[in-house]
Design an enzyme around this catalytic site. Structure first.
Site, PDB file in Angstrom:
ATOM      1  N   HIS A 256       0.201  -1.008  10.065  1.00  0.00           N
ATOM      2  CA  HIS A 256      -0.407  -0.896   8.742  1.00  0.00           C
ATOM      3  C   HIS A 256      -1.182  -2.165   8.397  1.00  0.00           C
ATOM      4  O   HIS A 256      -2.335  -2.106   7.938  1.00  0.00           O
ATOM      5  CB  HIS A 256       0.679  -0.643   7.695  1.00  0.00           C
ATOM      6  CG  HIS A 256       0.190  -0.689   6.282  1.00  0.00           C
ATOM      7  ND1 HIS A 256      -0.213   0.434   5.586  1.00  0.00           N
ATOM      8  CD2 HIS A 256       0.021  -1.725   5.426  1.00  0.00           C
ATOM      9  CE1 HIS A 256      -0.606   0.082   4.368  1.00  0.00           C
ATOM     10  NE2 HIS A 256      -0.461  -1.223   4.243  1.00  0.00           N
ATOM     11  N   GLU A 257      -0.573  -3.314   8.630  1.00  0.00           N
ATOM     12  CA  GLU A 257      -1.241  -4.584   8.309  1.00  0.00           C
ATOM     13  C   GLU A 257      -2.460  -4.810   9.210  1.00  0.00           C
ATOM     14  O   GLU A 257      -3.490  -5.313   8.757  1.00  0.00           O
ATOM     15  CB  GLU A 257      -0.259  -5.746   8.448  1.00  0.00           C
ATOM     16  CG  GLU A 257       0.965  -5.661   7.548  1.00  0.00           C
ATOM     17  CD  GLU A 257       0.625  -5.504   6.082  1.00  0.00           C
ATOM     18  OE1 GLU A 257      -0.485  -5.913   5.659  1.00  0.00           O
ATOM     19  OE2 GLU A 257       1.458  -4.952   5.340  1.00  0.00           O
TER      20      GLU A 257
ATOM     21  N   HIS B 268      -5.390  -3.044   7.809  1.00  0.00           N
ATOM     22  CA  HIS B 268      -6.116  -3.792   6.775  1.00  0.00           C
ATOM     23  C   HIS B 268      -7.150  -4.729   7.401  1.00  0.00           C
ATOM     24  O   HIS B 268      -8.264  -4.871   6.891  1.00  0.00           O
ATOM     25  CB  HIS B 268      -5.143  -4.623   5.940  1.00  0.00           C
ATOM     26  CG  HIS B 268      -4.433  -3.850   4.875  1.00  0.00           C
ATOM     27  ND1 HIS B 268      -5.092  -3.155   3.887  1.00  0.00           N
ATOM     28  CD2 HIS B 268      -3.106  -3.670   4.634  1.00  0.00           C
ATOM     29  CE1 HIS B 268      -4.208  -2.577   3.087  1.00  0.00           C
ATOM     30  NE2 HIS B 268      -3.000  -2.876   3.519  1.00  0.00           N
TER      31      HIS B 268
ATOM     32  N   GLU C 139      -4.872   0.893   0.726  1.00  0.00           N
ATOM     33  CA  GLU C 139      -3.532   1.097   1.250  1.00  0.00           C
ATOM     34  C   GLU C 139      -3.431   2.409   2.018  1.00  0.00           C
ATOM     35  O   GLU C 139      -2.853   2.475   3.103  1.00  0.00           O
ATOM     36  CB  GLU C 139      -2.506   1.078   0.111  1.00  0.00           C
ATOM     37  CG  GLU C 139      -2.318  -0.263  -0.538  1.00  0.00           C
ATOM     38  CD  GLU C 139      -1.941  -1.336   0.462  1.00  0.00           C
ATOM     39  OE1 GLU C 139      -1.120  -1.059   1.374  1.00  0.00           O
ATOM     40  OE2 GLU C 139      -2.453  -2.446   0.365  1.00  0.00           O
TER      41      GLU C 139
ATOM     42  N   ASP D  73      -2.702   3.041   5.977  1.00  0.00           N
ATOM     43  CA  ASP D  73      -1.673   3.963   6.449  1.00  0.00           C
ATOM     44  C   ASP D  73      -2.227   4.891   7.523  1.00  0.00           C
ATOM     45  O   ASP D  73      -1.589   5.128   8.558  1.00  0.00           O
ATOM     46  CB  ASP D  73      -1.136   4.804   5.286  1.00  0.00           C
ATOM     47  CG  ASP D  73      -0.158   4.047   4.400  1.00  0.00           C
ATOM     48  OD1 ASP D  73       0.395   3.023   4.862  1.00  0.00           O
ATOM     49  OD2 ASP D  73       0.058   4.484   3.255  1.00  0.00           O
TER      50      ASP D  73
END
Length: 268
Positions: free
Chosen positions: A134-135, A138, A197, A201
């Site tokens: 997930h990070e 980003h 976000e 995901d």
């Protein structure tokens, strides 16, 4: 007539702000979207490297648990080598010593962090991969550079509204107009944050499967975080907006990515 110079200045600010924002366009290979950005890739990497030590210090510095550090780096490198592969970003994976704050985050350019407190709550290697994936989403989606560009856009428009609405004979009215403009800008920024976000995901779901992990582990992460919160939300949810339907969005992303079913043999 007395206010026409103010309107002209405001108009110039708006034009300059819009041209600056719309002129910085790039296609993102991971999301397939056109983005407006405020930084180059090299600038993102530089910002991340410069900020990493200070950010780590806020969470007790780097962990001294050698085996846990190795596990985080092993899973991160597996995601990097199998899912992201060729990238200009300099990914580094950090385990922070903080055993109280449940959190994970990434800086522009590839610096990825997870606290010991969060790591200790996770049940499987796949859940750890879900957090890191997930990070990493980003980072490759360039959300930091995109958000900076949006902030510059809204600040320029708010500044123009303030110039146009200023009335020396009625300063209270001018202040109210400026406050309303700030409110609109904040609302826009919150919306973009939630979208970022959900996009991270979706990328995380893709990265996990490509690295050999079951993408449903990301649902496990959300449930683990909800259980860990009890009556108080973990710090993770203050840096990662948590819509009530977050799990539903992850499930939808899994179904969209694997319309024929999740491949067999993936690690949980």
């Amino acid at each position: 007539m007395r206010r026409s110079p103010q309107l002209m200045i405001a108009f110039i600010i708006v034009i300059f702000t819009m041209v600056s924002y719309l002129g910085n366009r790039t296609n993102n290979e991971f999301t397939g979207k056109v983005q407006h950005l405020a930084m180059t890739t090299d600038q993102e990497i530089a910002v991340g490297l410069q900020s990493a030590p200070q950010i780590a210090a806020q969470y007790g510095g780097e962990s001294h648990d050698a085996s846990a550090v190795a596990k985080v780096q092993q899973v991160g490198e597996r995601l990097l080598s199998r899912a992201i592969k060729q990238t200009a970003y300099r990914f580094q994976f950090h385990l922070l010593a903080d055993r109280k704050t449940i959190n994970a985050f990434a800086l522009p350019g590839g610096q990825v962090f997870i606290t010991e407190a969060l790591l200790r709550k996770l049940h499987t290697e796949g859940e750890l991969a879900g957090v890191l994936g997930h990070e990493m989403g980003h980072v490759v989606a360039r959300h930091g550079a995109q958000q900076l560009a949006k902030q510059q856009l809204t600040q320029g428009l708010v500044g123009a509204a303030g110039v146009a609405s200023y009335d020396p004979n009625n300063p209270g009215r001018s202040m109210a107009t400026g406050q309303m403009a700030q409110l609109v800008a904040s609302t826009i920024s919150m919306k973009f944050g939630r979208n970022d976000e959900l996009e991270a995901d979706k990328l995380g779901v893709r990265f996990l499967a490509q690295a050999g992990y079951d993408p449903r582990a990301m649902i496990g992460v959300m449930k683990t975080l909800q259980e860990a919160g009890g009556g108080r939300q973990p710090e993770f949810f203050s840096t990662h907006p948590n819509p009530e339907n977050r799990i539903a969005h992850i499930q939808a992303a899994i179904e969209q990515e694997f319309s024929s079913g999740i491949p067999t043999g993936l690690e949980p």
